[in-house]
Design an enzyme around this catalytic site. Structure first.
Site, PDB file in Angstrom:
ATOM      1  N   ASP A   1      -0.039   5.157   1.200  1.00 10.91           N
ATOM      2  CA  ASP A   1      -0.131   6.083   2.323  1.00 10.91           C
ATOM      3  C   ASP A   1      -0.405   5.338   3.623  1.00 10.91           C
ATOM      4  OD1 ASP A   1      -0.076   8.438   3.668  1.00 10.91           O
ATOM      5  OD2 ASP A   1      -1.721   9.381   2.595  1.00 10.91           O
TER       6      ASP A   1
ATOM      7  N   ASP B   1      -1.820  -0.670   6.107  1.00  9.56           N
ATOM      8  CA  ASP B   1      -2.141  -0.063   7.393  1.00  9.56           C
ATOM      9  C   ASP B   1      -3.646   0.066   7.621  1.00  9.56           C
ATOM     10  OD1 ASP B   1      -2.704   3.315   6.957  1.00  9.56           O
ATOM     11  OD2 ASP B   1      -2.090   2.042   5.304  1.00  9.56           O
TER      12      ASP B   1
ATOM     13  N   ASP C   1       0.860  -1.169   0.000  1.00  9.40           N
ATOM     14  CA  ASP C   1       0.000   0.000   0.000  1.00  9.40           C
ATOM     15  C   ASP C   1       0.906   1.232   0.000  1.00  9.40           C
ATOM     16  OD1 ASP C   1      -2.345   1.657   0.436  1.00  9.40           O
ATOM     17  OD2 ASP C   1      -1.676   1.803   2.516  1.00  9.40           O
TER      18      ASP C   1
END
Length: 248
Positions: free
Chosen positions: A30, A182, A28
């Protein structure tokens, strides 16, 4: 989009090191490679005023999701690819000083590049946003990039990670692919795509990350190290250390 470093006090990040081997890695963006919290907050404050919605409300549900999916709910008339690409393309230009690297990200990416190991970025952001941030922070551009433009549905739909596997020629169900994420939506997307997942506690609480079902939980990528002497041809061996001790 957007993340912030979370308070992990009280959580036990002392699991002994383990080494695990994969055929490829899917990152991923950000909250995993960069943290653009401050920039994204300023961005959505401006967009919120434009569309008549509170930026606080937008930020509560925006992380890990495509901007176009958020706009479909809040301002359908703005939910076009052209508008999203334009507004996201401005974000790194306007707020470039407000983004930082996630600890350990640059070193891990450079190790993969130096040894020609398969990896890709799979993100809810558009091409102008991702390219802009990588340029601003002088981070490497991947050979394979899956963005908001690449799939019809965003995370938690697994389409983006399934496409990531395909781009790495690792679609076969026996291929061992690791997702590094995240956001709970992204963690669920990675698991639904048949991948192992490392969940980072950079944008959500430990409890929120755990609830999404990752295989390991770490504070950030400083806990994930490439192990060159253990990686066979085309394989990627990682050492995962200081992970969350999972309760039975």
């Amino acid at each position: 989009m957007g993340s912030t470093f979370m308070d992990t006090s009280g959580a036990d990040f002392s699991a002994p090191p383990v080494q695990v081997t994969f055929d490829g890695l899917l990152f991923d963006m950000d909250g995993t490679i960069i943290d653009s919290t401050a920039a994204v907050e300023k961005h959505w404050e401006a967009i919120g005023k434009e569309i008549g919605h509170s930026p606080e409300v937008i930020l509560q549900t925006s992380h890990g999701r495509r901007s176009i999916d958020i706009l479909k709910e809040l301002a359908p008339e703005k939910a076009t690819l052209e508008y999203v690409q334009h507004m996201e393309g401005l974000l790194p230009k306007k707020y470039g000083d407000d983004a930082v690297e996630i600890p350990g990200a640059r070193a891990l990416l450079q190790d993969l590049i130096d040894r020609k190991k398969p990896w890709a970025i799979v993100t809810s952001g558009t091409v102008p946003l991702v390219s802009g941030w990588l340029d601003v922070l002088s981070l490497p551009h991947p050979a394979h990039l899956i963005t908001a433009e690449s799939v019809p549905n965003g995370k938690p739909d697994p389409a983006c990670y399934l496409l990531g596997r395909e781009r790495l020629d690792l679609s076969h169900p026996t291929a061992e692919v690791l997702v590094l994420e995240d956001a709970p939506a992204g963690i669920r997307a990675g698991k639904a795509a048949g991948c192992k997942v490392i969940g980072l506690v950079t944008s959500h609480t430990v409890e929120q990350v755990l609830a999404a079902g990752p295989d390991w939980v770490v504070r950030d990528l400083s806990s994930v190290r490439y192990v060159p002497e253990s990686s066979g041809e085309g394989k990627v061996t990682l050492e995962i250390r200081d992970a969350l001790v999972l309760k039975n």
